[in-house]
Design a protein around this motif. Structure first.
Motif, PDB file in Angstrom:
ATOM      1  N   GLU A   1       0.698  -1.190   0.071  1.00 15.53           N
ATOM      2  CA  GLU A   1      -0.045  -0.081   0.061  1.00 15.53           C
ATOM      3  C   GLU A   1       0.854   1.382   0.148  1.00 15.53           C
ATOM      4  O   GLU A   1       0.512   2.343  -0.518  1.00 15.53           O
ATOM      5  CB  GLU A   1      -1.118  -0.048   1.262  1.00 15.53           C
ATOM      6  N   ASN A   2       1.962   1.191   0.778  1.00 15.65           N
ATOM      7  CA  ASN A   2       2.809   2.332   0.583  1.00 15.65           C
ATOM      8  C   ASN A   2       4.335   1.914   0.484  1.00 15.65           C
ATOM      9  O   ASN A   2       4.845   1.222   1.282  1.00 15.65           O
ATOM     10  CB  ASN A   2       2.781   3.044   2.036  1.00 15.65           C
ATOM     11  N   ALA A   3       4.839   2.260  -0.796  1.00 15.74           N
ATOM     12  CA  ALA A   3       6.231   1.839  -1.066  1.00 15.74           C
ATOM     13  C   ALA A   3       7.267   2.727  -0.616  1.00 15.74           C
ATOM     14  O   ALA A   3       8.436   2.499  -0.854  1.00 15.74           O
ATOM     15  CB  ALA A   3       6.339   1.563  -2.527  1.00 15.74           C
ATOM     16  N   ASP A   4       6.988   3.734   0.101  1.00 15.74           N
ATOM     17  CA  ASP A   4       8.032   4.762   0.515  1.00 15.74           C
ATOM     18  C   ASP A   4       8.147   4.566   2.030  1.00 15.74           C
ATOM     19  O   ASP A   4       7.992   5.797   2.691  1.00 15.74           O
ATOM     20  CB  ASP A   4       7.520   6.091   0.070  1.00 15.74           C
ATOM     21  N   THR A   5       8.650   3.606   2.481  1.00 19.34           N
ATOM     22  CA  THR A   5       9.043   3.297   3.575  1.00 19.34           C
ATOM     23  C   THR A   5      10.249   2.454   3.730  1.00 19.34           C
ATOM     24  O   THR A   5      10.648   1.693   2.688  1.00 19.34           O
ATOM     25  CB  THR A   5       7.802   2.506   4.648  1.00 19.34           C
ATOM     26  N   PRO A   6      11.065   2.092   4.755  1.00 17.23           N
ATOM     27  CA  PRO A   6      12.010   1.475   4.640  1.00 17.23           C
ATOM     28  C   PRO A   6      11.733  -0.286   4.551  1.00 17.23           C
ATOM     29  O   PRO A   6      12.465  -1.073   3.796  1.00 17.23           O
ATOM     30  CB  PRO A   6      12.743   1.709   6.241  1.00 17.23           C
ATOM     31  N   TRP A   7      10.470  -0.745   5.043  1.00 12.23           N
ATOM     32  CA  TRP A   7      10.211  -2.079   5.051  1.00 12.23           C
ATOM     33  C   TRP A   7       9.440  -2.124   3.647  1.00 12.23           C
ATOM     34  O   TRP A   7       9.498  -3.459   3.340  1.00 12.23           O
ATOM     35  CB  TRP A   7       9.183  -2.157   6.033  1.00 12.23           C
ATOM     36  N   THR A   8       9.247  -1.471   2.803  1.00 17.58           N
ATOM     37  CA  THR A   8       8.689  -1.575   1.291  1.00 17.58           C
ATOM     38  C   THR A   8       9.464  -1.143   0.340  1.00 17.58           C
ATOM     39  O   THR A   8       9.038  -1.180  -0.787  1.00 17.58           O
ATOM     40  CB  THR A   8       7.127  -0.998   1.359  1.00 17.58           C
ATOM     41  N   ARG A   9      10.731  -0.513   0.508  1.00 10.17           N
ATOM     42  CA  ARG A   9      11.385   0.257  -0.530  1.00 10.17           C
ATOM     43  C   ARG A   9      11.730  -0.587  -1.704  1.00 10.17           C
ATOM     44  O   ARG A   9      11.924  -0.091  -2.890  1.00 10.17           O
ATOM     45  CB  ARG A   9      12.518   0.869   0.090  1.00 10.17           C
ATOM     46  N   ALA A  10      11.830  -2.110  -1.346  1.00 11.45           N
ATOM     47  CA  ALA A  10      12.068  -2.948  -2.503  1.00 11.45           C
ATOM     48  C   ALA A  10      11.029  -3.278  -3.473  1.00 11.45           C
ATOM     49  O   ALA A  10      11.284  -3.871  -4.374  1.00 11.45           O
ATOM     50  CB  ALA A  10      12.644  -4.150  -1.737  1.00 11.45           C
ATOM     51  N   TYR A  11       9.874  -2.831  -2.994  1.00 13.24           N
ATOM     52  CA  TYR A  11       8.744  -3.065  -3.886  1.00 13.24           C
ATOM     53  C   TYR A  11       8.183  -1.842  -4.522  1.00 13.24           C
ATOM     54  O   TYR A  11       8.531  -0.632  -4.243  1.00 13.24           O
ATOM     55  CB  TYR A  11       7.725  -3.720  -2.934  1.00 13.24           C
ATOM     56  N   ASP A  12       7.043  -1.849  -5.253  1.00 15.83           N
ATOM     57  CA  ASP A  12       6.497  -0.797  -5.929  1.00 15.83           C
ATOM     58  C   ASP A  12       4.925  -0.841  -5.457  1.00 15.83           C
ATOM     59  O   ASP A  12       4.576  -1.951  -4.994  1.00 15.83           O
ATOM     60  CB  ASP A  12       6.217  -1.150  -7.459  1.00 15.83           C
ATOM     61  N   GLU A  13       4.503   0.117  -5.099  1.00  4.85           N
ATOM     62  CA  GLU A  13       2.996   0.355  -4.709  1.00  4.85           C
ATOM     63  C   GLU A  13       2.122  -0.627  -5.640  1.00  4.85           C
ATOM     64  O   GLU A  13       2.323  -0.306  -6.965  1.00  4.85           O
ATOM     65  CB  GLU A  13       2.538   1.906  -4.718  1.00  4.85           C
ATOM     66  N   GLY A  14       1.323  -1.233  -4.986  1.00  2.36           N
ATOM     67  CA  GLY A  14       0.502  -2.384  -5.711  1.00  2.36           C
ATOM     68  C   GLY A  14       1.197  -3.530  -6.187  1.00  2.36           C
ATOM     69  O   GLY A  14       0.417  -4.443  -6.540  1.00  2.36           O
ATOM     70  N   ASP A  15       2.378  -3.754  -5.845  1.00  2.37           N
ATOM     71  CA  ASP A  15       2.981  -5.113  -5.848  1.00  2.37           C
ATOM     72  C   ASP A  15       2.160  -6.298  -4.988  1.00  2.37           C
ATOM     73  O   ASP A  15       1.656  -5.882  -3.801  1.00  2.37           O
ATOM     74  CB  ASP A  15       4.318  -5.258  -5.415  1.00  2.37           C
TER      75      ASP A  15
END
Length: 229
Positions: free
Chosen positions: A119-133
């Motif tokens: 839902e939010n790719a602009d965090t340390p925990w999700t930076r490896a992904y794109d929003e919607g992955d």
């Protein structure tokens, strides 16, 4: 970088967390909660399991361990903290994040693979992904239903603090794709700082190739993202 994995009585995913982090080249060590946080701690994992048998409420007793005051202070100083499953319950009970995790809508223990939408790719925990992955990550819990008041939920959502939602394989967020009845299909959320996160699914069980999925690696690499920021 040394990530401290805090072990409570009844933790059972602490070794898994250390193994997964080590596989990614991240130094990690298990520490018994009564021993407190080592001075060289640069990251913290609150692992899954059944701390103190989930008596009272899941995570309620572990949340009152003295080490959690140290964890809260570290989080306020910007040290990254990740709570997984029982660790997510402990994190909510401690006030690291909003909301609470309670008995699954099915009233049964759910152990299966789940799909998560970023839902939010602009965090340390999700930076490896794109929003919607869409990620495939295992769940294993009896009290994984995320609950929060409507006003607080809307604020959490509007502030971009929902990390993951349960979805189907195509990324559709539906009731059928919600394994535990969580409000808004929420699977993971951020604290007031984006360096603090809790989630019900187990990224450490989706890190080693032999386990069938490596989709959880990016979550654990959040510790690197914070240290390199």
């Amino acid at each position: 970088m040394t990530v401290t994995v805090v072990q409570f009585g009844g933790s059972n995913c602490d070794r898994d967390a250390v193994g997964a982090l080590s596989h990614l080249g991240i130094d990690a060590e298990r520490v018994w909660h009564e021993d407190g946080l080592p001075e060289d701690t640069t990251g913290i994992v609150l692992p899954g399991g059944f701390s103190y048998g989930d008596y009272l409420r899941a995570g309620a007793m572990a949340a009152r361990s003295p080490v959690m005051a140290e964890v809260r202070a570290a989080a306020e100083d910007g040290v990254p903290v990740l709570g997984v499953c029982n660790g997510a319950q402990i994190g909510c009970e401690t006030g690291l994040t909003d909301g609470a995790f309670t008995t699954n809508a099915s009233a049964r223990f759910q152990c299966e693979n789940a799909y998560l939408r970023v839902e939010n790719a602009d965090t340390p925990w999700t930076r490896a992904y794109d929003e919607g992955d869409v990620l495939s990550v295992p769940i294993a819990h009896g009290e994984g239903r995320f609950e929060i008041g409507e006003e607080r939920y809307e604020r959490l959502d509007s502030e971009g603090r929902v990390l993951f939602r349960y979805c189907d394989a195509d990324g559709n967020v539906t009731d059928d794709a919600n394994p535990n009845g969580s409000r808004g299909n929420v699977a993971g959320v951020l604290g007031e700082r984006d360096t603090v996160a809790v989630l019900m699914p187990h990224p450490e069980r989706a890190t080693l190739p032999d386990l069938g999925s490596t989709d959880g690696q990016g979550v654990l690499r959040g510790f690197e993202a914070v240290s390199n920021a």
